[in-house]
Write a protein that holds these residues in place. Structure first.
Motif, short mmCIF file in Angstrom:
data_model
loop_
_atom_site.label_atom_id
_atom_site.label_comp_id
_atom_site.label_asym_id
_atom_site.label_seq_id
_atom_site.Cartn_x
_atom_site.Cartn_y
_atom_site.Cartn_z
N LEU A 10 37.72 35.10 55.43
CA LEU A 10 36.49 34.82 54.71
C LEU A 10 36.66 35.22 53.25
N VAL A 11 36.26 34.35 52.33
CA VAL A 11 36.41 34.66 50.91
C VAL A 11 35.49 35.82 50.54
N ASN A 12 35.88 36.53 49.47
CA ASN A 12 35.08 37.63 48.96
C ASN A 12 35.23 37.67 47.43
N PRO A 13 34.55 36.76 46.72
CA PRO A 13 34.72 36.66 45.27
C PRO A 13 34.33 37.92 44.51
N HIS A 14 33.49 38.77 45.10
CA HIS A 14 32.96 39.92 44.37
C HIS A 14 33.68 41.22 44.70
N LEU A 15 34.96 41.12 45.09
CA LEU A 15 35.75 42.34 45.28
C LEU A 15 35.77 43.16 43.99
N LYS A 16 35.68 44.47 44.13
CA LYS A 16 35.71 45.36 42.97
C LYS A 16 37.16 45.72 42.63
N PRO A 17 37.39 46.25 41.43
CA PRO A 17 38.74 46.71 41.08
C PRO A 17 39.16 47.90 41.95
N GLU A 18 40.43 47.97 42.25
CA GLU A 18 41.00 49.19 42.82
C GLU A 18 41.14 50.22 41.70
N ARG A 19 41.19 51.50 42.08
CA ARG A 19 41.27 52.56 41.06
C ARG A 19 42.19 53.67 41.56
N ALA A 20 43.02 54.18 40.64
CA ALA A 20 43.92 55.30 40.96
C ALA A 20 43.66 56.44 40.00
N ARG A 78 45.62 59.25 43.94
CA ARG A 78 44.75 58.76 45.00
C ARG A 78 44.23 57.38 44.60
N VAL A 79 44.38 56.41 45.50
CA VAL A 79 43.86 55.07 45.29
C VAL A 79 42.54 54.97 46.04
N SER A 80 41.49 54.65 45.32
CA SER A 80 40.18 54.46 45.94
C SER A 80 39.76 53.00 45.79
N ASP A 81 38.79 52.59 46.59
CA ASP A 81 38.38 51.18 46.65
C ASP A 81 39.57 50.28 46.92
N ALA A 82 40.53 50.78 47.70
CA ALA A 82 41.72 50.00 48.03
C ALA A 82 41.32 48.75 48.82
#
Length: 648
Positions: free
Chosen positions: A459-469, A494-498
């Protein structure tokens, strides 16, 4: 401040004679104190018998090879970060596949490369967006003499058959007004020969079926150097063909015989360096980068012989540019501002006569970096950036030949980092850095609807947020005695919102910002000279990871080692012996398949009788060890090389 000794001695924690490459080859935008320590010169690439950029990068501490066996692609991980999280630049220009962010670095040959540079801890945000896990820069080697050139040819054998050949040529002229450089190279492989006793797929007899590859590159660089300024115009074209051998492991998988008759890349770019005033410099950059990829998918040997398979074609390009304004405030202080813009376009079709899908992203980045000399023994560098990405078009065709349009969307990210460098003694450096950086999700992560390898729907998810380290790095570079140095680095990030694929049901999944990954590691290096006739170095890296969600990190060994010894026993002779080893790694996220650890030995001999002529011979995988980077995809056995080169 001890600037000259610092420039000379901030080399890598590695396996090589890591003299810093000529400054003219280093095109990364950064203040001086923020420059990377990890640089491999072209001479080292030859000593270590590295033919492509992926293999060469794995010689750097904290950098490991990451292979997609089914696609026969080589990328690298930098302290755990994968190729989507670590941008790759060629002469400062970002290069990647706009759709998925990946790039098969084994398609990039090392001929013509002046240096390879990796930023791991502090990574200057002046270079542009998406540097969550660091950055890699491949730099060309400019002419150094009024007239110079080289031509070479090498032949390779394995299992008593000729299976690979390499040819290259380069020509350059240089004067006070500028330079002109031409180069061409080719590496062609007929097949991969397996070690004796390696697992075979059906129908194989010591040779991997469907394992040929052919990579060709031509390049032209024209430089204009009025006074202290420099303006370089470059064109390069790579034509690649490759095949992917079938799975030969113990798991029950459908064998795939995939082929890429096109893996082509063409780049046109400009780099400028203008001294506006005594302490004011403007750097400028423009580029147009094209990637064309055709994939033919055959799911059995019979389908391959009958040419009955499916088709996928990418026709992508990127346009972009950047400006950097640098101001020297005092003798050792500097302030820089940078602005970047790029447009990524992906066009795809799954049949020669079918209509194309089209996606377009536009990304901007504004950054600043300040370097301050607190005292003769202490520097501090700080950088911030603000990035935003707009999706301006996205559509595909559904099964009824109708169009599905996706809404435009925007994501934003703020990044910051700080670095301190303390010089307790001449040539010694203690560095400490903190960072908080991001990367935007790729087009594929947001819009893909299938996983063809697993016959699943996404399923597409156009509104994915950026990953952050968010991370911290502590490094110590010390001169033990004259001619011997050591370096050690401790890091944690630490990688969050992976972005992970979340299973919705047996046949459906979706990419979501639902993961967290922690990495902890140690890099240690030692290098030096033994008298006037030998050079020695070792490099060891340790990394551990923990994943919040279920699953394993694929392709990441916990330990790696590289060692080398260069001997110069007589005038004109050079013998290079190198060793590389790594522990096991997981080949699937469930942790059910593993690629076993291994150790390989390589030997190279060069004889230079004079007059610009040299003869070389080498043996890679000297003891014919069985090994794999991905379970079920065995790598080459013992490979012999012999060649000749003429330099003028």
């Amino acid at each position: 401040m001890k600037r000259n000794s610092l420039r000379l001695l901030l080399a890598m924690p590695l396996i090589i004679t890591m003299a810093r490459a000529d400054d003219s080859t280093i095109t990364v935008w950064a203040t001086p104190a923020a420059a990377s320590r990890d640089i491999i010169s072209s001479e080292t690439l030859n000593d270590l018998e590295k033919h492509d950029v992926a293999e060469a990068l794995s010689a750097i501490g904290g950098v490991t090879l990451d292979k997609s066996g089914a696609r026969n692609e080589l990328q690298v991980r930098v302290r755990g970060f994968d190729s989507r999280q670590v941008p790759v630049y060629y002469d400062g220009v970002p290069i990647y596949v706009p759709y998925d962010g990946n790039l098969d670095l084994s398609r990039f040959l090392t001929f013509g490369v002046g240096a390879l540079e990796v930023s791991k801890g502090y990574t200057s945000l002046l270079q542009g967006p998406n540097q969550m896990g660091g950055a890699i820069n491949i730099t060309s080697a400019p002419p150094k003499k009024p007239l110079e050139g080289k031509i070479g040819y090498r032949q390779g054998w394995s299992r008593s058959h000729r299976n690979i050949r390499e040819s290259n040529a380069a020509f350059g002229i240089k004067n006070d007004n500028g330079f002109l450089q031409l180069s061409a190279s080719q590496l062609k492989r007929d097949f991969i020969a397996l070690p004796h006793g390696a697992a075979l797929a059906a129908g194989e007899n010591g040779r991997r079926s469907n394992s040929a590859a052919d990579d060709k590159k031509g390049a032209i660089r024209l430089g204009w150097t009025p006074g202290d300024d420099q303006y370089v115009f470059s064109w390069s074209k790579q034509d690649g063909e490759k095949q992917s051998p079938p799975y030969a492991g113990t798991d029950s998988q459908t064998p795939r015989y995939w082929q890429w008759p096109q893996y082509n890349k063409e780049s046109l770019y400009y780099q400028g360096n203008t001294h506006i005033a005594d302490k004011l410099t403007l750097k400028s950059r423009l580029y147009h980068d094209v990637f064309t990829n055709t994939l033919l998918m055959y799911n059995s040997a019979a389908a391959l012989s009958k040419k009955q398979g499916t088709y996928s074609h990418y026709d992508d390009y990127s346009d972009g540019g950047g400006l950097q304004l640098s101001l020297d405030l005092r003798e050792s202080d500097s302030l820089a501002f940078a602005a970047h813009w790029k447009k990524d376009v992906h066009r795809q079709k799954s049949g020669k006569n079918e209509a194309r899908e089209r996606y377009e992203d536009r990304t901007w980045s504004l950054a600043t970096e300040y370097q301050r000399a607190i005292s003769d023994s202490l520097d501090i560098v700080a950088g911030i950036s603000y990035d935003w990405r707009d999706s301006v078009e996205g559509y595909r065709h559904d099964n009824s030949d109708g169009l599905i349009h996706y809404d435009n969307n925007t994501q934003r990210a703020f990044n910051w980092q700080v670095l301190t460098k303390y010089y307790p003694a001449p040539g010694d450096t203690l560095s400490f850095s903190l960072y908080d950086r991001s990367r935007f999700p790729t087009l594929k992560e947001r819009y893909t609807t299938t996983r063809p390898a697993y016959s699943q729907t996404s399923l597409v998810n156009p509104h994915l947020k950026p990953e952050r380290a968010r991370g911290v790095d502590l490094s110590w570079d010390r001169e033990i005695t004259a001619g011997w140095r050591t370096e050690a680095s401790l890091y944690y990030h630490r990688v969050s919102d992976a972005i992970l694929s979340k299973t919705i049901d047996a046949q459906t999944l979706q990419n979501r910002n639902s993961g967290r990954v922690d990495y902890r590691g140690l890099d240690i290096g030692l290098r030096g000279k033994i008298g006037d006739y030998a050079e020695l170095g070792v490099n060891y890296s340790l990394i551990a990871n923990s994943v919040k969600e279920t699953g394993k990190i694929i392709g990441l060994p916990g330990q790696t080692f590289t060692g080398w010894l260069n001997l110069m026993p007589w005038q004109g002779w050079r013998v290079s012996l190198s060793e590389e080893a790594r522990s096991y790694s997981y080949s699937d996220s469930a942790g059910e398949r593993q690629a076993a650890g291994f150790a390989l030995t390589h030997l190279r001999l060069v004889y230079s009788p004079g007059y610009g002529l040299s003869f070389n011979t080498a043996v890679t995988n000297l003891f014919d060890k069985k090994y794999a980077l991905t379970e079920g995809y065995p790598e080459s056995g013992r490979q012999y090389w012999a060649g000749v080169e003429y330099v003028f």
